[in-house]
Design a protein around this motif. Structure first.
Motif, short mmCIF file in Angstrom:
data_model
loop_
_atom_site.label_atom_id
_atom_site.label_comp_id
_atom_site.label_asym_id
_atom_site.label_seq_id
_atom_site.Cartn_x
_atom_site.Cartn_y
_atom_site.Cartn_z
N TYR A 78 0.83 -1.20 0.00
CA TYR A 78 0.00 0.00 0.00
C TYR A 78 0.86 1.25 0.00
O TYR A 78 1.87 1.30 0.68
N SER A 79 0.43 2.24 -0.75
CA SER A 79 0.96 3.58 -0.61
C SER A 79 -0.19 4.43 -0.08
O SER A 79 -1.26 3.91 0.23
N SER A 80 -0.02 5.72 -0.01
CA SER A 80 -1.10 6.56 0.52
C SER A 80 -2.30 6.59 -0.42
O SER A 80 -3.42 6.85 0.00
N THR A 81 -2.10 6.30 -1.71
CA THR A 81 -3.19 6.43 -2.67
C THR A 81 -3.50 5.18 -3.47
O THR A 81 -4.51 5.13 -4.16
N SER A 82 -2.63 4.17 -3.43
CA SER A 82 -2.86 3.01 -4.28
C SER A 82 -2.28 1.75 -3.65
O SER A 82 -1.68 1.78 -2.59
N MET A 83 -2.47 0.65 -4.37
CA MET A 83 -1.97 -0.64 -3.91
C MET A 83 -1.52 -1.42 -5.14
O MET A 83 -2.15 -1.36 -6.19
N ASP A 84 -0.40 -2.14 -4.99
CA ASP A 84 -0.02 -3.09 -6.02
C ASP A 84 0.30 -4.41 -5.32
O ASP A 84 0.32 -4.50 -4.10
N MET A 85 0.50 -5.45 -6.12
CA MET A 85 0.81 -6.77 -5.59
C MET A 85 2.26 -7.09 -5.91
O MET A 85 2.67 -7.03 -7.07
N VAL A 86 3.02 -7.40 -4.89
CA VAL A 86 4.46 -7.56 -5.00
C VAL A 86 4.84 -8.99 -4.60
O VAL A 86 4.33 -9.52 -3.61
N ARG A 87 5.73 -9.59 -5.37
CA ARG A 87 6.09 -10.99 -5.12
C ARG A 87 7.00 -11.12 -3.92
O ARG A 87 7.93 -10.34 -3.72
N VAL A 88 6.72 -12.16 -3.13
CA VAL A 88 7.63 -12.60 -2.07
C VAL A 88 8.01 -14.04 -2.38
O VAL A 88 7.27 -14.77 -3.04
N HIS A 89 9.19 -14.46 -1.91
CA HIS A 89 9.74 -15.73 -2.35
C HIS A 89 9.77 -16.82 -1.28
O HIS A 89 9.99 -17.99 -1.61
N SER A 90 9.56 -16.46 -0.02
CA SER A 90 9.59 -17.44 1.06
C SER A 90 9.02 -16.80 2.32
O SER A 90 8.85 -15.58 2.39
N LEU A 91 8.78 -17.63 3.33
CA LEU A 91 8.34 -17.08 4.62
C LEU A 91 9.44 -16.22 5.23
O LEU A 91 9.16 -15.19 5.84
N ASP A 92 10.69 -16.63 5.06
CA ASP A 92 11.80 -15.82 5.58
C ASP A 92 11.82 -14.45 4.91
O ASP A 92 12.04 -13.43 5.56
N ASP A 93 11.58 -14.44 3.60
CA ASP A 93 11.50 -13.18 2.86
C ASP A 93 10.37 -12.32 3.43
O ASP A 93 10.56 -11.13 3.73
N LEU A 94 9.21 -12.91 3.60
CA LEU A 94 8.06 -12.18 4.16
C LEU A 94 8.38 -11.65 5.56
O LEU A 94 8.13 -10.49 5.87
N ASP A 95 8.95 -12.50 6.39
CA ASP A 95 9.24 -12.11 7.78
C ASP A 95 10.32 -11.04 7.88
O ASP A 95 10.44 -10.38 8.92
#
Length: 192
Positions: A79-96
């Motif tokens: 999320y930004s202040s005005t929009s949203m995009d979908m961004v790839r993550v590669h693993s739970l470690d990446d997410l965390d």
């Protein structure tokens, strides 16, 4: 009129969610997760978008973990202040490892420009919401991020909402306006 009716409904659902015990949240999240992991649209998907849950939402952690183990491409909202995009993550470690937002969820920073951003390549979108009706109406948190995002997508993406029983309202009881987008399906834990 629609705005004030939505605000009242949001207050009612937030109150019901506050009354849930942690045990009830975990139990219902596990049931809904199981429904999704056996859903034909999930099983056949190659790339999915899934929200990173807040404490008032069905947990998505096990879904994300399963998607990685199933070699799916996983995208999460940024999320930004005005929009949203979908961004790839590669693993739970990446997410965390991602920074925490003011909503206490993890997302890539806006200046992280090296990540893949989904365009039209998402098969399944797991959509968050504060409230849902089983006919596909969705009550968000009031910022319109998901409605704008869903409106911009090609029609091949399938949308599923995940809900606690406390988030389900009667069909046609969520006020909808021209910018509100219906989702294809809502998964909810059935009564025991």
């Amino acid at each position: 009129m629609v705005h004030s009716a939505k605000q009242l409904l949001r207050q009612q659902i937030r109150h019901a969610l506050k009354l849930m015990s942690n045990e009830e949240r975990v139990q219902q999240s596990n049931i809904v997760t199981n429904y999704l992991l056996h859903h034909p649209k999930y099983l056949s998907s190659h790339s999915i978008s899934v929200y990173v849950h807040m404490n008032t939402e069905v947990s998505t952690r096990d879904i994300i973990q399963h998607a990685f183990k199933s070699h799916k491409h996983v995208f999460i909202p940024r999320y930004s202040s005005t929009s949203m995009d979908m961004v790839r993550v590669h693993s739970l470690d990446d997410l965390d490892s991602l920074p925490m937002t003011k909503w206490n969820i993890r997302q890539p920073s806006l200046d992280d420009i090296d990540r893949e951003i989904a365009t039209t390549n998402i098969d399944l979108i797991i959509v968050p919401g504060l409230g849902f009706s089983l006919d596909g109406c969705r009550l968000g948190h009031g910022k319109g991020f998901y409605d704008r995002y869903l409106d911009s997508l090609s029609k091949h993406s399938y949308t599923i909402g995940l809900a606690y029983r406390q988030q389900i309202v009667e069909n046609n009881s969520i006020p909808m306006n021209s910018t509100d987008i219906r989702i294809h399906e809502v998964l909810v834990a059935k009564e025991n």
